[in-house]
Design an enzyme around this catalytic site. Structure first.
Site, PDB file in Angstrom:
ATOM      1  CG  PHE A 152      -1.901  -1.156   1.221  1.00 47.99           C
ATOM      2  CD1 PHE A 152      -3.087  -1.082   0.506  1.00 47.99           C
ATOM      3  CD2 PHE A 152      -1.611  -2.319   1.897  1.00 47.99           C
ATOM      4  CE1 PHE A 152      -3.968  -2.154   0.488  1.00 47.99           C
ATOM      5  CE2 PHE A 152      -2.488  -3.402   1.884  1.00 47.99           C
ATOM      6  CZ  PHE A 152      -3.675  -3.318   1.172  1.00 47.99           C
ATOM      7  CB  CYS A 263      -1.491   2.296  -8.222  1.00 45.69           C
ATOM      8  SG  CYS A 263       0.114   1.566  -7.836  1.00 45.69           S
ATOM      9  CE  LYS A 266      -0.516  -1.488 -12.073  1.00 51.17           C
ATOM     10  NZ  LYS A 266      -1.146  -2.373 -11.098  1.00 51.17           N
ATOM     11  NE  ARG A 331       4.990   3.451 -13.487  1.00 56.17           N
ATOM     12  CZ  ARG A 331       5.351   2.418 -12.721  1.00 56.17           C
ATOM     13  NH1 ARG A 331       5.113   1.182 -13.110  1.00 56.17           N
ATOM     14  NH2 ARG A 331       5.936   2.614 -11.559  1.00 56.17           N
TER      15      ARG A 331
HETATM   16  N1  LIG Z   1       4.394   1.956  -7.755  1.00 53.71           N
HETATM   17  C1  LIG Z   1       3.602   1.979  -6.689  1.00 53.71           C
HETATM   18  O1  LIG Z   1       3.418   2.997  -6.041  1.00 53.71           O
HETATM   19  C2  LIG Z   1       2.910   0.714  -6.237  1.00 53.71           C
HETATM   20  C3  LIG Z   1       2.291   0.682  -4.989  1.00 53.71           C
HETATM   21  C4  LIG Z   1       1.656  -0.485  -4.577  1.00 53.71           C
HETATM   22  C5  LIG Z   1       1.655  -1.595  -5.399  1.00 53.71           C
HETATM   23  N2  LIG Z   1       2.234  -1.546  -6.624  1.00 53.71           N
HETATM   24  C6  LIG Z   1       2.239  -2.751  -7.453  1.00 53.71           C
HETATM   25  O2  LIG Z   1       3.523  -3.371  -7.370  1.00 53.71           O
HETATM   26  C7  LIG Z   1       3.846  -3.982  -8.623  1.00 53.71           C
HETATM   27  C8  LIG Z   1       5.172  -3.439  -9.135  1.00 53.71           C
HETATM   28  O3  LIG Z   1       4.997  -2.063  -9.407  1.00 53.71           O
HETATM   29  P1  LIG Z   1       6.252  -1.085  -9.655  1.00 53.71           P
HETATM   30  O4  LIG Z   1       5.688   0.285  -9.758  1.00 53.71           O
HETATM   31  O5  LIG Z   1       7.308  -1.377  -8.661  1.00 53.71           O
HETATM   32  O6  LIG Z   1       6.715  -1.626 -11.110  1.00 53.71           O
HETATM   33  P2  LIG Z   1       8.041  -1.278 -11.917  1.00 53.71           P
HETATM   34  O7  LIG Z   1       7.687  -1.383 -13.344  1.00 53.71           O
HETATM   35  O8  LIG Z   1       8.664  -0.022 -11.385  1.00 53.71           O
HETATM   36  O9  LIG Z   1       9.044  -2.478 -11.528  1.00 53.71           O
HETATM   37  C9  LIG Z   1       8.880  -3.792 -11.946  1.00 53.71           C
HETATM   38  C10 LIG Z   1      10.279  -4.387 -12.152  1.00 53.71           C
HETATM   39  O10 LIG Z   1      10.163  -5.798 -12.326  1.00 53.71           O
HETATM   40  C11 LIG Z   1      11.176  -6.219 -13.233  1.00 53.71           C
HETATM   41  N3  LIG Z   1      10.849  -7.561 -13.708  1.00 53.71           N
HETATM   42  C12 LIG Z   1       9.812  -7.959 -14.484  1.00 53.71           C
HETATM   43  N4  LIG Z   1       9.849  -9.291 -14.674  1.00 53.71           N
HETATM   44  C13 LIG Z   1      10.924  -9.770 -13.977  1.00 53.71           C
HETATM   45  C14 LIG Z   1      11.476 -11.067 -13.768  1.00 53.71           C
HETATM   46  N5  LIG Z   1      10.930 -12.157 -14.286  1.00 53.71           N
HETATM   47  N6  LIG Z   1      12.582 -11.152 -13.018  1.00 53.71           N
HETATM   48  C15 LIG Z   1      13.146 -10.077 -12.466  1.00 53.71           C
HETATM   49  N7  LIG Z   1      12.659  -8.814 -12.618  1.00 53.71           N
HETATM   50  C16 LIG Z   1      11.563  -8.668 -13.358  1.00 53.71           C
HETATM   51  C17 LIG Z   1      11.183  -5.124 -14.281  1.00 53.71           C
HETATM   52  O11 LIG Z   1      12.370  -5.110 -15.019  1.00 53.71           O
HETATM   53  C18 LIG Z   1      11.000  -3.873 -13.398  1.00 53.71           C
HETATM   54  O12 LIG Z   1      12.241  -3.322 -13.020  1.00 53.71           O
HETATM   55  C19 LIG Z   1       2.663  -3.714  -9.547  1.00 53.71           C
HETATM   56  O13 LIG Z   1       1.777  -4.801  -9.479  1.00 53.71           O
HETATM   57  C20 LIG Z   1       2.009  -2.500  -8.927  1.00 53.71           C
HETATM   58  O14 LIG Z   1       0.638  -2.417  -9.209  1.00 53.71           O
HETATM   59  C21 LIG Z   1       2.882  -0.425  -7.058  1.00 53.71           C
END
Ligand SMILES: NC(=O)c1ccc[n+]([C@@H]2O[C@H](COP(=O)([O-])OP(=O)(O)OC[C@H]3O[C@@H](n4cnc5c(N)ncnc54)[C@H](O)[C@@H]3O)[C@@H](O)[C@H]2O)c1
Length: 439
Positions: A152, A263, A266, A331
Site C-alpha cells: 500500500f 496504480c 490500471k 505513468r
Molecule cells: N508503484 C507503486 O506505487 C505501487 C504501490 C503499490 C503496489 N504496486 C504494485 O507493485 C507492482 C510493481 O509495481 P512497480 O511500480 O514497482 O513496477 P516497476 O515497473 O517499477 O518495476 C517492476 C520491475 O520488475 C522487473 N521484472 C519484471 N519481470 C521480472 C522477472 N521475471 N525477473 C526479475 N525482474 C523482473 C522489471 O524489469 C522492473 O524493473 C505492480 O503490481 C504495482 O501495481 C505499485
C-alpha cells in the site's frame, strides 16, 4: 530471514531496502541489467526521497545486494517476493499477468522446500491460486507455500509508508507461511501495526478495493468541483465541510485534473474487469474510471477557455509533469493527455518539472524543456500548474507576473488562494473555486 525480491522497481526496491532495515538479508533481483548495474554502482533508478541513503547504508551493512541471477538469489531465500509489474492489458483493462507468471515459473524451478513465495504485486483475485498451481506443477510434492502480501506504499513517501503502514495484509493459509510473514514484519508488530491475516483471494481483493475506493473519492470531489463551478459554491470549503465528518475523512478530497500514476488508473480498470468476469460488475468503479478519463480530456479545454477561447500560436508554460509531486513517475500522468491536446489546438509548450524531465522527454514531443519555473514562464501567455510540487507553492509572484506576457494562471491543483491571486493582478483560474476577477 533471507529474502529475495523479484523485480526491483518502485515497490521491489523500496520493500527490499526496508526489509533489510528491519534486519533481514535481502537480495533484489531484476532482469534489467542496466538497472542492476546502476544499483550496484549506487545509482537509484527512480527518484524517491530518502531511498539513496537507505540503500547505501543497507548495502554497507551487508544486508542488501543486487543481482540479475534469479535462481542464485531464490535458492538461498526463506521468502521470495514477486514485485514485478502488472500493467493494464491492451484492449480489455485486465491486469497483464505475464511477468508474474513468468517470475513464478522461474522461482518454482529454483526454490528450496520450505520457501514461501509471496505476491507483492497488485494481482487479480485468483492469481495466488494460479501461482500455487504453477509451483505444484513444476515441483510436485515439494513443500513451497504461496502467500499474498499486497503493498500500500505511496510513491513520494514510500519509505515512511513501509516503515509505518496503517496496516499489513497477509493472505496466507498455512501456519508456516503465516509464521514466516510474521517474522518478516516483526518490527511492525512491535509498534502495534494491525496485521490482517486472510485468505489469498481476500488479500488480493483488499488491495483493489482500497485503490478503487480512494480513486472514487477523487472522482467524487472532481464532480463536486464541476458543480461548484456552475453554481458559485467553493469546492475547497465543500471538501473541508464533508471531510471533517469522521465517517468521510479529509484525505483524497482534493480536486484536480484527474488521477494518474502507476496504480489507480490500471487498478480501477482491472477491478472493473474482475467484477465483469465474476458476473458481479461494479457500476460505481466503472463510473469512477469513466469520470476520470473524461476529465483528463476536458482539462485542455479549461486552459483554452482561460486563454479567451483559443491557444493557437500562444505559449503555455507547463509547470509539473509527473502524476504527483515527489516522484519522477510519469505513468498515466495528466500531462500526457493535456500537453498533446494543447499542442493539437495550436499551442507552443514550454515545460519544467523538478524531477520528471528525463522521463517526460521520452513521452512528450515538441516541447521546449526549461531548467526552472522562471525560465519556463518567461514570455509565456499562460502558466499552467499540473503537479503540486512544493517549490511551486512558494514562487516570487511579482517575478511571475512580470515574466508572463498576460498574467493568466491556470492552476489545476488549487495551490493558491483565488482572492490573493486576484489582488496581485493575476487572471487566476482554479478548480471548483469561486473566481475572483483581477484588480
Ligand atoms: N508503484 C507503486 O506505487 C505501487 C504501490 C503499490 C503496489 N504496486 C504494485 O507493485 C507492482 C510493481 O509495481 P512497480 O511500480 O514497482 O513496477 P516497476 O515497473 O517499477 O518495476 C517492476 C520491475 O520488475 C522487473 N521484472 C519484471 N519481470 C521480472 C522477472 N521475471 N525477473 C526479475 N525482474 C523482473 C522489471 O524489469 C522492473 O524493473 C505492480 O503490481 C504495482 O501495481 C505499485
Amino acid at each position: 530471514m533471507r529474502v529475495a525480491m523479484i523485480g526491483s522497481g518502485y515497490v521491489g526496491l523500496v520493500s527490499g531496502a526496508c526489509f533489510s532495515e528491519f534486519g533481514h538479508t535481502v537480495i533484489c533481483v531484476d532482469k534489467d541489467v542496466a538497472k542492476i548495474e546502476g544499483l550496484k554502482a549506487g545509482r537509484m533508478p527512480i527518484y524517491e526521497p530518502g531511498l539513496d541513503v537507505l540503500v547505501e547504508s543497507s548495502v554497507k551493512a551487508g544486508r542488501l545486494a543486487f543481482t540479475t541471477d534469479l535462481p542464485g538469489a531464490v535458492e538461498k531465500a526463506d521468502a521470495v517476493f514477486i514485485a514485478v509489474g502488472t500493467p493494464s492489458r491492451r484492449g480489455d483493462g485486465h491486469a497483464d499477468l505475464t511477468y508474474v507468471y513468468a517470475a513464478a515459473e522461474e522461482i518454482a524451478r529454483a526454490a528450496r522446500p520450505g520457501t514461501v513465495v509471496v505476491t507483492k504485486s497488485t494481482v487479480p483475485v485468483g492469481t495466488g491460486r494460479e501461482v500455487e498451481r504453477i509451483v505444484a506443477r513444476m515441483r510436485p510434492g515439494v513443500a513451497i507455500d504461496v502467500a499474498s502480501n499486497p503493498e500500500f506504499l505511496r510513491e513520494g513517501s514510500a519509505i515512511e509508508d513501509f516503515r509505518r503502514p496503517d496496516r499489513v495484509v497477509v493472505g496466507a493459509e498455512s501456519e508456516h507461511a503465516r509464521a514466516v510473514l510474521r517474522d518478516l514484519y516483526r518490527p511492525l508488530f512491535l509498534i502495534e501495526t494491525p496485521v490482517l491475516f486472510t485468505s489469498l483471494e481476500t488479500a488480493e481483493l483488499i488491495k483493489y478495493a482500497a485503490n478503487a475506493f480512494l480513486a472514487t473519492k477523487v472522482s467524487f470531489i472532481n464532480e463536486m468541483a464541476d458543480i461548484c463551478e456552475r453554481t458559485g459554491a467553493d469546492v475547497h470549503d465543500v471538501a473541508r465541510g464533508i471531510g471533517l465528518d469522521g465517517r468521510i475523512g479529509r484525505k483524497f478530497l482534493h480536486p484536480g485534473p484527474g488521477f494518474g500514476g502507476s496504480c489507480f488508473p490500471k487498478d480501477t480498470r482491472a477491478l472493473v474487469a474482475i467484477g465483469k468476469a465474476a458476473g458481479a460488475p461494479s457500476r460505481l468503479v466503472e463510473a469512477t474510471v469513466e469520470v476520470n478519463e473524461t476529465r483528463k480530456r476536458r482539462m485542455a479545454a479549461k486552459v483554452i477557455e482561460a486563454c479567451g477561447g483559443s491557444v493557437k500560436g500562444k505559449t503555455v508554460a507547463v509547470l509539473g509533469l509527473t502524476f504527483k509531486p515527489n516522484t519522477d513517475d510519469m505513468r498515466e500522468a495528466a500531462s500526457l493527455d493535456i500537453v498533446p491536446a494543447l499542442q493539437a489546438a495550436g499551442a507552443r509548450i514550454r515545460a519544467f518539472d523538478p524531477e520528471g524531465m528525463k522521463e517526460a522527454k521520452q513521452l512528450l514531443k515538441d516541447v521546449a524543456w526549461c531548467d526552472d519555473t522562471y525560465q519556463a514562464i518567461q514570455g509565456a501567455d499562460v502558466a499552467l500548474f499540473l503537479t503540486e510540487w512544493n517549490q511551486f507553492r512558494a514562487l516570487d509572484l511579482d517575478r511571475v507576473r512580470s515574466a508572463l506576457r498576460a498574467p493568466i494562471i491556470v492552476d489545476l491543483r488549487n495551490m493558491y488562494a483565488p482572492a490573493d491571486m486576484a489582488a496581485r493582478g493575476f487572471d487566476y483560474h482554479s478548480i471548483g473555486r469561486v473566481r475572483v476577477r483581477p484588480k
